[in-house]
Design a protein around this motif. Structure first.
Motif, PDB file in Angstrom:
ATOM      1  N   UNK A   2       8.140  -5.685   4.349  1.00 65.06           N
ATOM      2  CA  UNK A   2       8.593  -4.282   4.285  1.00 65.06           C
ATOM      3  C   UNK A   2       7.580  -3.418   3.549  1.00 65.06           C
ATOM      4  N   UNK A   3       6.315  -3.575   3.915  1.00 59.40           N
ATOM      5  CA  UNK A   3       5.233  -2.913   3.183  1.00 59.40           C
ATOM      6  C   UNK A   3       4.538  -1.806   3.967  1.00 59.40           C
ATOM      7  N   UNK A   4       4.764  -1.748   5.290  1.00 59.33           N
ATOM      8  CA  UNK A   4       4.011  -0.813   6.113  1.00 59.33           C
ATOM      9  C   UNK A   4       2.646  -1.339   6.504  1.00 59.33           C
ATOM     10  N   UNK A   5       2.415  -2.633   6.294  1.00 59.96           N
ATOM     11  CA  UNK A   5       1.116  -3.249   6.568  1.00 59.96           C
ATOM     12  C   UNK A   5       1.150  -4.144   7.801  1.00 59.96           C
ATOM     13  N   UNK A   6       2.176  -4.018   8.622  1.00 59.22           N
ATOM     14  CA  UNK A   6       2.249  -4.815   9.846  1.00 59.22           C
ATOM     15  C   UNK A   6       2.505  -6.283   9.587  1.00 59.22           C
ATOM     16  N   UNK A   7       3.348  -6.585   8.600  1.00 59.77           N
ATOM     17  CA  UNK A   7       3.595  -7.974   8.227  1.00 59.77           C
ATOM     18  C   UNK A   7       4.156  -8.802   9.379  1.00 59.77           C
ATOM     19  N   UNK A   8       5.178  -8.304  10.059  1.00 60.04           N
ATOM     20  CA  UNK A   8       5.776  -9.064  11.165  1.00 60.04           C
ATOM     21  C   UNK A   8       4.805  -9.204  12.324  1.00 60.04           C
ATOM     22  N   UNK A   9       4.008  -8.167  12.580  1.00 64.43           N
ATOM     23  CA  UNK A   9       3.031  -8.231  13.670  1.00 64.43           C
ATOM     24  C   UNK A   9       1.956  -9.262  13.380  1.00 64.43           C
ATOM     25  N   UNK A  10       1.528  -9.368  12.129  1.00 67.52           N
ATOM     26  CA  UNK A  10       0.506 -10.350  11.767  1.00 67.52           C
ATOM     27  C   UNK A  10       1.011 -11.773  11.979  1.00 67.52           C
ATOM     28  N   UNK A  11       2.257 -12.038  11.571  1.00 71.00           N
ATOM     29  CA  UNK A  11       2.827 -13.375  11.779  1.00 71.00           C
ATOM     30  C   UNK A  11       2.910 -13.706  13.264  1.00 71.00           C
ATOM     31  N   UNK A  54       7.018  -1.797  -4.258  1.00 75.35           N
ATOM     32  CA  UNK A  54       8.362  -1.392  -3.885  1.00 75.35           C
ATOM     33  C   UNK A  54       8.506  -1.646  -2.394  1.00 75.35           C
ATOM     34  N   UNK A  55       9.717  -1.712  -1.902  1.00 77.66           N
ATOM     35  CA  UNK A  55       9.946  -1.991  -0.485  1.00 77.66           C
ATOM     36  C   UNK A  55      10.572  -0.801   0.211  1.00 77.66           C
ATOM     37  N   UNK A  56      10.248  -0.669   1.482  1.00 74.36           N
ATOM     38  CA  UNK A  56      10.876   0.342   2.335  1.00 74.36           C
ATOM     39  C   UNK A  56      11.055  -0.300   3.705  1.00 74.36           C
ATOM     40  N   UNK A  57      12.273  -0.597   4.046  1.00 75.31           N
ATOM     41  CA  UNK A  57      12.530  -1.296   5.301  1.00 75.31           C
ATOM     42  C   UNK A  57      12.240  -0.390   6.492  1.00 75.31           C
ATOM     43  N   UNK A  58      11.588  -0.968   7.494  1.00 81.80           N
ATOM     44  CA  UNK A  58      11.204  -0.208   8.676  1.00 81.80           C
ATOM     45  C   UNK A  58      12.415   0.423   9.350  1.00 81.80           C
ATOM     46  N   UNK A  59      13.505  -0.335   9.439  1.00 84.13           N
ATOM     47  CA  UNK A  59      14.696   0.185  10.113  1.00 84.13           C
ATOM     48  C   UNK A  59      15.233   1.426   9.411  1.00 84.13           C
ATOM     49  N   UNK A  75       5.606   2.863   5.720  1.00 82.09           N
ATOM     50  CA  UNK A  75       5.527   2.874   4.278  1.00 82.09           C
ATOM     51  C   UNK A  75       6.143   1.618   3.670  1.00 82.09           C
ATOM     52  N   UNK A  76       6.070   1.498   2.335  1.00 80.20           N
ATOM     53  CA  UNK A  76       5.620   2.490   1.359  1.00 80.20           C
ATOM     54  C   UNK A  76       4.116   2.512   1.108  1.00 80.20           C
ATOM     55  N   UNK A  77       3.347   1.624   1.769  1.00 82.42           N
ATOM     56  CA  UNK A  77       1.900   1.636   1.573  1.00 82.42           C
ATOM     57  C   UNK A  77       1.295   2.921   2.096  1.00 82.42           C
ATOM     58  N   UNK A  78       0.170   3.325   1.498  1.00 77.25           N
ATOM     59  CA  UNK A  78      -0.590   4.475   1.955  1.00 77.25           C
ATOM     60  C   UNK A  78      -1.987   4.006   2.348  1.00 77.25           C
ATOM     61  N   UNK A  79      -2.576   4.681   3.331  1.00 81.05           N
ATOM     62  CA  UNK A  79      -3.952   4.385   3.698  1.00 81.05           C
ATOM     63  C   UNK A  79      -4.781   5.652   3.590  1.00 81.05           C
ATOM     64  N   UNK A  80      -6.072   5.462   3.376  1.00 80.04           N
ATOM     65  CA  UNK A  80      -7.004   6.584   3.363  1.00 80.04           C
ATOM     66  C   UNK A  80      -8.265   6.164   4.102  1.00 80.04           C
ATOM     67  N   UNK A  81      -8.913   7.109   4.759  1.00 78.82           N
ATOM     68  CA  UNK A  81     -10.197   6.876   5.405  1.00 78.82           C
ATOM     69  C   UNK A  81     -11.303   7.510   4.573  1.00 78.82           C
ATOM     70  N   UNK A  82     -12.440   6.818   4.519  1.00 79.76           N
ATOM     71  CA  UNK A  82     -13.630   7.343   3.852  1.00 79.76           C
ATOM     72  C   UNK A  82     -14.851   6.996   4.693  1.00 79.76           C
ATOM     73  N   UNK A  83     -15.938   7.712   4.449  1.00 73.60           N
ATOM     74  CA  UNK A  83     -17.159   7.484   5.230  1.00 73.60           C
ATOM     75  C   UNK A  83     -18.165   6.603   4.485  1.00 73.60           C
TER      76      UNK A  83
END
Length: 320
Positions: A102-111, A189-194, A272-280
């Motif tokens: 429940x992190x927003x990091x694609x945990x279920x997809x990775x498994x 912290x956790x945030x469930x996708x549903x 969420x709850x993770x955040x991502x940022x892009x940098x060059x």
């Protein structure tokens, strides 16, 4: 007995404006799935779960309810009916969770992705990676009730993936600009996708939709032309972020900290709850990550977090 170990890394879905149609993979962290092929079938089900580590006991051991084993069952059913592979043995599965739930990091997809590439290798590679995506998407339905592809597709294929259509499934892979770095910060912290999906509006005004479409088109253009400034100003989500931001403690302060540190843009990773940022550059990406972590530690939120800095993964799920 024959044993194969698959690996698939974290992914970021939505990518700000690309709700349910855009995602990308990073290089680490990721989940590992080890499959062992046994000669004789056990019980009625051709797949069993021998062990799960790293989940704190949260994931089901029932092979029809666990994402990693469920997608292998779908894979076996498909190769029997469409590829003529007569599988009569048994597969024992071991799942090592390195991604938080429940992190927003694609945990279920990775498994799911790690299990699928391992199963495909174990049985002589009867399917292409593109075919495997279909099963991974069904795994998402088991995990959160919605069969979306913005994590599942990049987990298997790597790169950025644009989902042009779900019916029929039409995926477009987009290689990243060479100097694009992702900072991924996961607060403890956790945030469930549903639940995160439940707060979204069921209809949006035409004006809002037009803004979102414009940003998606511009973001794709920025990726294809390596226009980092355009990438940054296109990372604007006017649909999901306004509804989900209040669910993430300190969201606005953390996002502003990333921008102040020089990031091109910042948004919610998946639901969420993770955040991502892009940098060059990698240097800026690390500075942005440090600033984001400090913002999460502010007295207002007081949250520890984990941080990863990575290029976009071009390989996708792989055999270890």
């Amino acid at each position: 007995m024959k044993t194969v170990k698959g690996f698939a890394s974290a992914t970021v879905g939505n990518v700000a404006c690309g709700f349910d149609v855009l995602g990308f993979a990073i290089t680490e962290p990721g989940d590992e799935v080890t499959l062992t092929l046994l000669d004789e079938r056990k019980k009625d089900c051709p797949v069993s779960i021998a062990s799960i580590t790293g989940d704190g006991g949260a994931l089901p051991l029932d092979p029809k309810k666990n994402t990693s084993s469920f997608v292998v069952l779908k894979f076996l059913e498909y190769i029997r009916t469409h590829k003529g592979v007569d599988f009569s043995g048994h597969i024992s599965l071991e799942l090592k969770k390195n991604l938080p739930l429940s992190s927003g990091m694609g945990s279920s997809a990775a498994s799911a992705a790690a299990a699928l590439v391992a199963a495909n290798e174990l049985l002589g590679q009867p399917c292409t990676k593109m075919e495997l995506v279909h099963f991974a998407i069904e795994g998402e339905r088991v995990a959160c009730g919605s069969a979306h592809a913005d994590n599942a597709a990049p987990a298997i294929l790597g790169n950025f993936v644009l989902i042009r259509s779900y019916t029929p499934l039409d995926l477009i892979t987009i290689p990243p600009p060479k100097d694009l770095f992702c900072t991924l910060v996961h607060p403890h912290t956790e945030l469930r996708t549903s639940f995160a999906r439940s707060v979204l509006p069921r209809a949006i005004p035409l004006k809002t939709a037009i803004q979102q479409w414009g940003n998606v088109g511009a973001l794709i253009t920025g990726l294809l032309t390596s226009d980092y400034e355009l990438i940054g100003r296109s990372l604007v989500d006017v649909v999901a972020e306004p509804k989900r931001a209040p669910l993430i403690p300190g969201f606005f302060d953390v996002k502003q900290a990333a921008l102040d540190a020089g990031a091109l843009g910042c948004s919610i990773a998946g639901s969420g709850p993770s955040l991502f940022a892009f940098s060059s550059s990698e240097k800026t990406a690390r500075e942005a990550g440090n600033a984001m972590q400090q913002a999460f530690l502010s007295p207002k939120t007081n949250l520890d977090s984990d941080m990863w800095v990575s290029r976009i993964c071009s390989e996708g799920a792989k055999i270890l």
